[in-house]
Scaffold this motif. Structure first.
Motif, PDB file in Angstrom:
ATOM      1  N   HIS A  11     -10.439  -5.313  -6.599  1.00  0.00           N
ATOM      2  CA  HIS A  11      -9.482  -5.883  -5.654  1.00  0.00           C
ATOM      3  C   HIS A  11      -8.136  -5.189  -5.745  1.00  0.00           C
ATOM      4  CE1 HIS A  11      -6.017  -8.563  -6.599  1.00  0.00           C
ATOM      5  NE2 HIS A  11      -6.439  -8.411  -7.837  1.00  0.00           N
ATOM      6  N   CYS A  12      -7.379  -5.291  -4.659  1.00  0.00           N
ATOM      7  CA  CYS A  12      -6.026  -4.714  -4.586  1.00  0.00           C
ATOM      8  C   CYS A  12      -6.042  -3.291  -5.142  1.00  0.00           C
ATOM      9  CB  CYS A  12      -5.040  -5.593  -5.351  1.00  0.00           C
ATOM     10  SG  CYS A  12      -3.296  -5.240  -5.006  1.00  0.00           S
ATOM     11  N   PHE A  13      -6.939  -2.484  -4.620  1.00  0.00           N
ATOM     12  CA  PHE A  13      -7.226  -1.179  -5.220  1.00  0.00           C
ATOM     13  C   PHE A  13      -6.047  -0.231  -5.073  1.00  0.00           C
ATOM     14  CE2 PHE A  13      -9.298   2.961  -5.669  1.00  0.00           C
ATOM     15  CZ  PHE A  13     -10.069   2.735  -6.789  1.00  0.00           C
ATOM     16  N   THR A  14      -5.656   0.393  -6.192  1.00  0.00           N
ATOM     17  CA  THR A  14      -4.572   1.388  -6.189  1.00  0.00           C
ATOM     18  C   THR A  14      -4.942   2.598  -7.044  1.00  0.00           C
ATOM     19  OG1 THR A  14      -3.471   0.241  -8.022  1.00  0.00           O
ATOM     20  CG2 THR A  14      -2.720  -0.299  -5.790  1.00  0.00           C
ATOM     21  N   GLU A  15      -6.208   2.738  -7.361  1.00  0.00           N
ATOM     22  CA  GLU A  15      -6.638   3.794  -8.270  1.00  0.00           C
ATOM     23  C   GLU A  15      -7.134   5.015  -7.493  1.00  0.00           C
ATOM     24  OE1 GLU A  15      -6.044   3.503 -11.458  1.00  0.00           O
ATOM     25  OE2 GLU A  15      -5.464   1.391 -11.457  1.00  0.00           O
ATOM     26  N   SER A  16      -7.840   5.920  -8.177  1.00  0.00           N
ATOM     27  CA  SER A  16      -8.242   7.197  -7.589  1.00  0.00           C
ATOM     28  C   SER A  16      -9.526   7.067  -6.774  1.00  0.00           C
ATOM     29  CB  SER A  16      -8.471   8.222  -8.698  1.00  0.00           C
ATOM     30  OG  SER A  16      -9.598   7.846  -9.492  1.00  0.00           O
ATOM     31  N   ILE A  17      -9.765   8.057  -5.918  1.00  0.00           N
ATOM     32  CA  ILE A  17     -11.009   8.082  -5.157  1.00  0.00           C
ATOM     33  C   ILE A  17     -12.198   8.260  -6.098  1.00  0.00           C
ATOM     34  CG2 ILE A  17     -10.842  10.562  -4.674  1.00  0.00           C
ATOM     35  CD1 ILE A  17     -12.449   7.750  -2.493  1.00  0.00           C
ATOM     36  N   GLU A  18     -11.997   8.986  -7.203  1.00  0.00           N
ATOM     37  CA  GLU A  18     -13.090   9.173  -8.164  1.00  0.00           C
ATOM     38  C   GLU A  18     -13.519   7.838  -8.761  1.00  0.00           C
ATOM     39  OE1 GLU A  18     -11.088  12.927  -7.491  1.00  0.00           O
ATOM     40  OE2 GLU A  18     -10.266  11.004  -8.176  1.00  0.00           O
ATOM     41  N   PRO A  49       2.544  -7.339   3.325  1.00  0.00           N
ATOM     42  CA  PRO A  49       2.496  -6.037   3.997  1.00  0.00           C
ATOM     43  C   PRO A  49       3.675  -5.850   4.944  1.00  0.00           C
ATOM     44  CG  PRO A  49       1.036  -7.581   5.107  1.00  0.00           C
ATOM     45  CD  PRO A  49       1.575  -8.299   3.900  1.00  0.00           C
ATOM     46  N   VAL A  50       3.925  -4.602   5.299  1.00  0.00           N
ATOM     47  CA  VAL A  50       4.833  -4.300   6.401  1.00  0.00           C
ATOM     48  C   VAL A  50       4.222  -4.939   7.657  1.00  0.00           C
ATOM     49  CG1 VAL A  50       5.803  -2.430   7.787  1.00  0.00           C
ATOM     50  CG2 VAL A  50       5.546  -2.137   5.298  1.00  0.00           C
ATOM     51  N   PRO A  51       4.951  -5.672   8.488  1.00  0.00           N
ATOM     52  CA  PRO A  51       6.416  -5.781   8.558  1.00  0.00           C
ATOM     53  C   PRO A  51       6.981  -7.021   7.865  1.00  0.00           C
ATOM     54  CG  PRO A  51       5.475  -6.699  10.529  1.00  0.00           C
ATOM     55  CD  PRO A  51       4.312  -6.282   9.672  1.00  0.00           C
ATOM     56  N   HIS A  52       6.250  -7.572   6.897  1.00  0.00           N
ATOM     57  CA  HIS A  52       6.678  -8.820   6.252  1.00  0.00           C
ATOM     58  C   HIS A  52       7.195  -8.604   4.831  1.00  0.00           C
ATOM     59  CE1 HIS A  52       4.994 -11.127   9.562  1.00  0.00           C
ATOM     60  NE2 HIS A  52       3.889 -10.398   9.469  1.00  0.00           N
ATOM     61  N   PHE A  64       2.763   0.254   2.549  1.00  0.00           N
ATOM     62  CA  PHE A  64       4.079   0.626   2.031  1.00  0.00           C
ATOM     63  C   PHE A  64       4.372   2.110   2.286  1.00  0.00           C
ATOM     64  CE2 PHE A  64       3.928  -2.786  -1.586  1.00  0.00           C
ATOM     65  CZ  PHE A  64       3.806  -3.786  -0.634  1.00  0.00           C
ATOM     66  N   LYS A  65       5.634   2.455   2.440  1.00  0.00           N
ATOM     67  CA  LYS A  65       6.032   3.825   2.755  1.00  0.00           C
ATOM     68  C   LYS A  65       5.657   4.818   1.656  1.00  0.00           C
ATOM     69  CE  LYS A  65       9.884   2.717   5.856  1.00  0.00           C
ATOM     70  NZ  LYS A  65      11.351   2.800   6.072  1.00  0.00           N
ATOM     71  N   ASN A  66       5.640   4.347   0.411  1.00  0.00           N
ATOM     72  CA  ASN A  66       5.361   5.260  -0.711  1.00  0.00           C
ATOM     73  C   ASN A  66       3.889   5.257  -1.104  1.00  0.00           C
ATOM     74  OD1 ASN A  66       5.210   2.715  -1.782  1.00  0.00           O
ATOM     75  ND2 ASN A  66       6.476   3.130  -3.584  1.00  0.00           N
ATOM     76  N   ALA A  67       3.000   4.769  -0.235  1.00  0.00           N
ATOM     77  CA  ALA A  67       1.583   4.606  -0.584  1.00  0.00           C
ATOM     78  C   ALA A  67       0.707   5.734  -0.050  1.00  0.00           C
ATOM     79  CB  ALA A  67       1.076   3.267  -0.059  1.00  0.00           C
ATOM     80  N   ASN A  68       1.255   6.945   0.016  1.00  0.00           N
ATOM     81  CA  ASN A  68       0.513   8.070   0.592  1.00  0.00           C
ATOM     82  C   ASN A  68      -0.801   8.354  -0.129  1.00  0.00           C
ATOM     83  OD1 ASN A  68       2.539   8.486   2.508  1.00  0.00           O
ATOM     84  ND2 ASN A  68       3.673   9.879   1.172  1.00  0.00           N
ATOM     85  N   GLU A  69      -0.766   8.321  -1.460  1.00  0.00           N
ATOM     86  CA  GLU A  69      -1.988   8.608  -2.219  1.00  0.00           C
ATOM     87  C   GLU A  69      -3.053   7.549  -1.964  1.00  0.00           C
ATOM     88  OE1 GLU A  69      -1.424   9.393  -6.355  1.00  0.00           O
ATOM     89  OE2 GLU A  69       0.232  10.788  -6.012  1.00  0.00           O
ATOM     90  N   LEU A  70      -2.641   6.293  -1.979  1.00  0.00           N
ATOM     91  CA  LEU A  70      -3.588   5.208  -1.709  1.00  0.00           C
ATOM     92  C   LEU A  70      -4.153   5.321  -0.298  1.00  0.00           C
ATOM     93  CD1 LEU A  70      -5.013   2.560  -2.399  1.00  0.00           C
ATOM     94  CD2 LEU A  70      -2.940   1.351  -1.701  1.00  0.00           C
TER      95      LEU A  70
END
Length: 258
Positions: free
Chosen positions: A154-161, A210-213, A181-187
């Motif tokens: 859940h709430c995944f923020t790790e690598s594709i591997e 989430p944006v816009p909240h 989020f603006k800084n979530a490019n990798e995710l």
């Protein structure tokens, strides 16, 4: 139809933002979110949470001990008793968090293993929290035979591997408002690569609106914003994203009531 595959209904603000759980459900339904999974983080919290959601068929629950709650009771027999309830469709959230609490590593590992064993006894999927512990999380899932029950990272923020290895064990990847989020490019790149048939959406409310909240307390209605963003990110229609993630949820949780 959408499903909020991870929210903490017992932790929402019922003093200012909502008049009660019925109000939360009504707001979610107005945005097309017709099923909620209310996630437990300690055994002490479970009785009050289950009483709160009992009247609502569109709300299912989990039972478990979060890795950041070392002071909580981790009693395997009590977990087995609580989690045997029909409304409990998953065990967790459980897992490992070395980012915030590396000093409790041994306790976390022990609690994680015990909860996987309860999940297997009850044949119920797992809700996994993992942060800063990719290798140990995957190794323990393998060692304990967690592929027998599957579940959600859940709430995944790790690598594709990591996502790929988890999916090979039958797990789904759930994405929260963090992806907006603006800084979530990798995710965002990771979520682009996760196939629709393995994807879920969630709020993790009251956290991570989430944006816009952003800056507000999160709530299940905002699943709509997460799904809208992810559909655009993956280049599919909102309807396709909603149908896929909803079907994934009910494929995993066969006892959840539509």
């Amino acid at each position: 139809m959408l499903v909020d595959s991870h929210c903490h209904l017992d932790r929402l603000d019922y003093t200012k933002k909502h008049t009660g759980i019925a109000d939360v459900i009504e707001k979610a339904q107005a945005k097309g979110i017709n099923h909620l999974l209310s996630v437990c983080v300690t055994l002490e919290d479970y009785p009050a949470m289950t009483e709160m959601i009992q009247p609502y068929d569109q709300v299912s629950s989990t039972c478990g001990v979060h890795p950041l709650y070392k002071e909580a009771v981790m009693n395997e027999d009590l977990l087995l008793e609580y989690a045997s309830a029909e409304k409990v469709i998953a065990i967790g959230e459980t897992g490992l968090d070395y980012f915030y609490s590396p000093e409790t590593k041994e306790w976390q590992i022990d609690a994680f293993r015990k909860q996987i064993r309860v999940a297997k006894k009850l044949n119920k999927p797992l809700i996994i929290h993992t942060r800063g512990a990719r290798e140990d999380t995957l190794n323990i899932l393998r060692e304990e035979g967690a592929e027998q029950v599957g579940g959600i990272l859940h709430c995944f923020t790790e690598s594709i591997e990591m996502a790929q290895e988890a999916m090979q064990m039958g797990f789904y990847i759930s994405v929260s408002g963090i992806v907006t989020f603006k800084n979530a490019n990798e995710l965002q790149e990771v979520i682009k690569a996760v196939p629709l048939e393995r994807l879920l959406v969630e709020t993790d409310s009251p956290y991570l609106a989430p944006v816009p909240h952003r800056g507000e307390e999160n709530e299940p209605a905002y699943t709509y914003n997460v799904a809208e963003f992810v559909a655009d990110l993956k280049g599919v229609s909102f309807a396709e994203l909603a149908e896929a993630t909803t079907n994934n949820y009910f494929t995993l949780f066969k006892n959840a009531k539509r």
